[in-house]
Design an enzyme around this catalytic site. Sequence first.
Site, PDB file in Angstrom:
ATOM      1  N   ARG A 120      -4.532   2.550  -6.505  1.00 45.05           N
ATOM      2  CA  ARG A 120      -4.289   1.953  -5.198  1.00 45.05           C
ATOM      3  C   ARG A 120      -3.028   1.109  -5.287  1.00 45.05           C
ATOM      4  O   ARG A 120      -2.981   0.115  -5.998  1.00 45.05           O
ATOM      5  CB  ARG A 120      -5.459   1.092  -4.742  1.00 45.05           C
ATOM      6  CG  ARG A 120      -5.159   0.482  -3.383  1.00 45.05           C
ATOM      7  CD  ARG A 120      -6.350  -0.079  -2.714  1.00 45.05           C
ATOM      8  NE  ARG A 120      -5.957  -0.685  -1.454  1.00 45.05           N
ATOM      9  CZ  ARG A 120      -6.786  -1.326  -0.675  1.00 45.05           C
ATOM     10  NH1 ARG A 120      -8.047  -1.436  -1.017  1.00 45.05           N
ATOM     11  NH2 ARG A 120      -6.367  -1.851   0.435  1.00 45.05           N
ATOM     12  N   ARG A 124      -5.540   4.962   1.193  1.00 44.44           N
ATOM     13  CA  ARG A 124      -5.704   4.517  -0.187  1.00 44.44           C
ATOM     14  C   ARG A 124      -6.498   5.499  -1.016  1.00 44.44           C
ATOM     15  O   ARG A 124      -7.357   6.206  -0.502  1.00 44.44           O
ATOM     16  CB  ARG A 124      -6.337   3.137  -0.234  1.00 44.44           C
ATOM     17  CG  ARG A 124      -7.781   2.997   0.178  1.00 44.44           C
ATOM     18  CD  ARG A 124      -8.147   2.594   1.585  1.00 44.44           C
ATOM     19  NE  ARG A 124      -7.237   1.844   2.367  1.00 44.44           N
ATOM     20  CZ  ARG A 124      -7.466   0.638   2.830  1.00 44.44           C
ATOM     21  NH1 ARG A 124      -8.586   0.038   2.587  1.00 44.44           N
ATOM     22  NH2 ARG A 124      -6.595   0.036   3.575  1.00 44.44           N
TER      23      ARG A 124
END
Length: 169
Positions: free
Chosen positions: A86, A95
């Site tokens: 991430r 993400r």
Amino acid sequence: MSAIRAFLSLGSNLGDRAGYLRAAVAALGRSDFSCVSRVSAVYETEPVEVEAGHPDYLNCAVELSCEAGAVELLRYCQGVEAALGRSEKGEKAPRTVDVDVLLYGKERADIPGLGLPHRGVTRAFNLVTLADLDPRLYIPGVGVVGGLRDGLDERELAGVRRLGRLDEI
């Protein structure tokens, strides 16, 4: 410190979404201070409160037995996110994995970076996944998960589609 029952929300909308969820659950189970008790079914959900064009999410909830404080758990979750690629922080960005601390026992807190219960705990996908784990679970200051889920309208639930257990998808 005695073990606290904590609930996390996991989500992924980039790459191998199920693979990222599996890796996050495995990492949560490797901490020195928590043990994964249960994992909800996985649901595919439409992105909420973002611009059009974001990929759909896979979401699940995880119940932990935790012997660390809420802030330590949050920091561990942030480390799991970073380890799984991430790169963008920010609630509106796609993400690889997002790990939110939804509930930490009966604790209520509003400190920088950590609100308990999490402000998104009543989103449809969170209520559905939490109800998979414990429909009688009480969200401090909000209500019982099963009742809150049952109070969602069809439009809210239409964007939450059950796919199955994490090890099946």
